[in-house]
Design a protein around this motif. Sequence first.
Motif, PDB file in Angstrom:
ATOM      1  N   GLN A  62       0.854  -1.184   0.000  1.00 13.85           N
ATOM      2  CA  GLN A  62       0.000   0.000   0.000  1.00 13.85           C
ATOM      3  C   GLN A  62       0.893   1.239   0.000  1.00 13.85           C
ATOM      4  O   GLN A  62       1.921   1.286   0.690  1.00 13.85           O
ATOM      5  N   HIS A  93     -10.149  -1.490  -0.205  1.00  9.31           N
ATOM      6  CA  HIS A  93      -9.458  -1.917   1.016  1.00  9.31           C
ATOM      7  C   HIS A  93     -10.382  -1.635   2.189  1.00  9.31           C
ATOM      8  O   HIS A  93     -10.725  -0.481   2.452  1.00  9.31           O
ATOM      9  N   ARG A  99      -7.946   2.335  -2.071  1.00 12.54           N
ATOM     10  CA  ARG A  99      -6.607   2.774  -1.717  1.00 12.54           C
ATOM     11  C   ARG A  99      -5.659   2.509  -2.878  1.00 12.54           C
ATOM     12  O   ARG A  99      -5.912   1.679  -3.742  1.00 12.54           O
TER      13      ARG A  99
END
Length: 106
Positions: A62, A93, A99
């Motif tokens: 991420q 997410h 995300r």
Amino acid sequence: MPTSASTYHFGTRDRVRRVGSRMASTSRRAAAPVLFFLLLLLVASEMGTTRPVAEARRCVSQSHKFVGSCMRKSNCQHVCQTEGFPWGECRFHGGLLRRCFCNKLC
């Protein structure tokens, strides 16, 4: 007179049969190489698919610099490139939040 006509008719049939049998044997001779080629092609294509293919693993992380919800792949990809990843993509997410996740080959 009828006997000569029937003899002539029989002779014509006989000739037609002979020509037909020649054509059948010629078509069989022509079909044999074609069938052999198709069989060879089938065997070659089957041999090509049995090789194991090594796929590269993909590491996903991420993004640490992307702020907010990810709406455009191009924005995510740009931020991921500044973090040293070759590409990025938007993913869901934790429910409804999208995300930015950065990807690279491991």
